[in-house]
Design a protein around this motif. Sequence first.
Motif, short mmCIF file in Angstrom:
data_model
loop_
_atom_site.label_atom_id
_atom_site.label_comp_id
_atom_site.label_asym_id
_atom_site.label_seq_id
_atom_site.Cartn_x
_atom_site.Cartn_y
_atom_site.Cartn_z
N ALA A 54 27.13 6.30 102.51
CA ALA A 54 26.40 6.97 103.64
C ALA A 54 27.11 7.70 104.69
CB ALA A 54 25.99 5.70 104.47
N ALA A 55 28.50 7.61 104.88
CA ALA A 55 29.19 8.39 105.54
C ALA A 55 29.33 9.83 105.12
CB ALA A 55 30.70 7.87 106.04
N ALA A 56 29.81 9.76 103.78
CA ALA A 56 29.92 11.17 103.11
C ALA A 56 28.38 11.76 103.11
CB ALA A 56 30.23 10.66 101.59
N HIS A 57 27.52 11.24 102.76
CA HIS A 57 26.03 11.84 102.75
C HIS A 57 25.77 12.47 104.03
CE1 HIS A 57 21.69 11.83 100.98
NE2 HIS A 57 22.40 12.92 100.99
N ALA A 58 25.93 11.58 105.16
CA ALA A 58 25.72 12.24 106.31
C ALA A 58 26.43 13.10 106.87
CB ALA A 58 25.78 10.83 107.61
N GLY A 59 27.87 13.28 106.40
CA GLY A 59 28.86 14.19 106.71
C GLY A 59 28.52 15.71 106.19
N CYS A 60 28.18 15.33 104.75
CA CYS A 60 27.80 16.57 103.99
C CYS A 60 26.63 17.27 104.40
CB CYS A 60 28.12 15.96 102.47
SG CYS A 60 27.49 17.27 101.31
N TYR A 61 25.70 16.65 104.63
CA TYR A 61 24.42 16.98 104.74
C TYR A 61 24.48 17.74 106.50
CZ TYR A 61 19.55 17.29 106.57
OH TYR A 61 18.49 17.77 107.25
N ALA A 62 24.92 17.16 107.05
CA ALA A 62 25.22 18.01 108.60
C ALA A 62 25.86 19.05 108.31
CB ALA A 62 26.11 16.98 109.86
N MET A 63 26.98 19.29 107.60
CA MET A 63 27.69 20.47 107.27
C MET A 63 26.94 21.42 106.82
SD MET A 63 31.35 19.07 106.39
CE MET A 63 32.12 20.74 106.17
N GLN A 64 26.02 21.11 105.60
CA GLN A 64 24.93 22.11 104.84
C GLN A 64 24.13 22.78 105.82
OE1 GLN A 64 25.28 22.78 101.03
NE2 GLN A 64 24.58 24.33 102.17
N LEU A 65 23.33 21.89 106.43
CA LEU A 65 22.52 22.25 107.44
C LEU A 65 23.06 23.18 108.53
CD1 LEU A 65 19.57 22.45 108.54
CD2 LEU A 65 19.91 20.41 109.62
N SER A 66 24.27 22.80 108.95
CA SER A 66 24.80 23.81 109.93
C SER A 66 25.06 25.16 109.56
CB SER A 66 26.21 23.13 110.55
OG SER A 66 27.10 23.39 109.77
N HIS A 67 25.53 25.12 108.13
CA HIS A 67 25.69 26.44 107.57
C HIS A 67 24.10 27.17 107.41
CE1 HIS A 67 26.84 29.55 104.55
NE2 HIS A 67 25.84 29.00 103.67
N PHE A 68 23.30 26.56 106.97
CA PHE A 68 21.90 27.08 106.91
C PHE A 68 21.48 27.52 108.24
CE2 PHE A 68 21.16 24.68 102.70
CZ PHE A 68 21.63 25.64 101.93
N LEU A 69 21.52 26.95 109.42
CA LEU A 69 21.10 27.43 110.44
C LEU A 69 21.90 28.50 111.09
CD1 LEU A 69 20.80 23.85 112.10
CD2 LEU A 69 18.91 25.54 111.73
N ALA A 70 23.10 28.53 110.80
CA ALA A 70 23.77 29.62 111.22
C ALA A 70 23.49 30.91 110.42
CB ALA A 70 25.43 29.64 111.08
N GLU A 71 23.50 30.91 109.13
CA GLU A 71 22.56 31.98 108.41
C GLU A 71 21.52 32.58 108.92
OE1 GLU A 71 24.05 31.92 103.66
OE2 GLU A 71 22.33 30.65 104.18
N ASN A 72 20.69 31.59 109.50
CA ASN A 72 19.39 31.88 110.04
C ASN A 72 19.56 32.65 111.49
OD1 ASN A 72 16.21 31.51 110.11
ND2 ASN A 72 16.77 30.51 111.70
N GLY A 73 20.75 32.55 111.91
CA GLY A 73 20.83 33.26 113.24
C GLY A 73 20.50 32.34 114.24
N THR A 74 20.63 31.01 114.12
CA THR A 74 20.26 29.94 114.98
C THR A 74 21.34 28.91 114.90
OG1 THR A 74 18.80 29.01 113.34
CG2 THR A 74 17.81 30.40 115.24
N PRO A 75 22.64 29.15 115.16
CA PRO A 75 23.54 27.98 115.13
C PRO A 75 23.15 26.86 115.75
CG PRO A 75 24.42 29.71 116.42
CD PRO A 75 23.33 30.22 115.84
N ALA A 76 23.54 25.48 115.37
CA ALA A 76 23.36 24.36 115.96
C ALA A 76 24.21 24.10 116.98
CB ALA A 76 23.35 23.27 114.89
#
Length: 141
Positions: A54-76
């Motif tokens: 669960a810790a690995a999944h939550a951490g990985c997911y948050a990092m992946q989403l942060s990347h996509f949000l930054a690519e979108n020009g809307t960093p978290a």
Amino acid sequence: MDRHATAVWKGALKDGSGTLDSQSGAIAKLPYSFKGRFEDESGKSGTNPEELIAAAHAGCYAMQLSHFLAENGTPAEKLDAKAVVTLVPGTGITGSALTLVGTVAGIDEAKFKELAEKAKAECPVSKALGAINVSLDARLG
């Protein structure tokens, strides 16, 4: 790139116990036991493999989403991710339920949810968990 962890178990399944160590040292001599895995719903008896997944999944997911949000020009500003891994004794791990509350300026709810779903699909841990149901409940905070 390889990462490793070590488990040492002593004794039989129900009355034995073990410790976990990780390559980074973030986990060192962390105790785990049958009780902590199958009997103690409070989680106070030590860790267990499902909690670590669960810790690995939550951490990985948050990092992946942060990347996509930054690519979108809307960093978290902040992504608060939680994964709940379900273990059914006798059956195994049946699912990982991700919940996320994001603080992200300049993005609408629809685009946020689109990127959140994309991150769920492309997160390496989600991919590794492909044999189970991975769900997502994401919202802007």
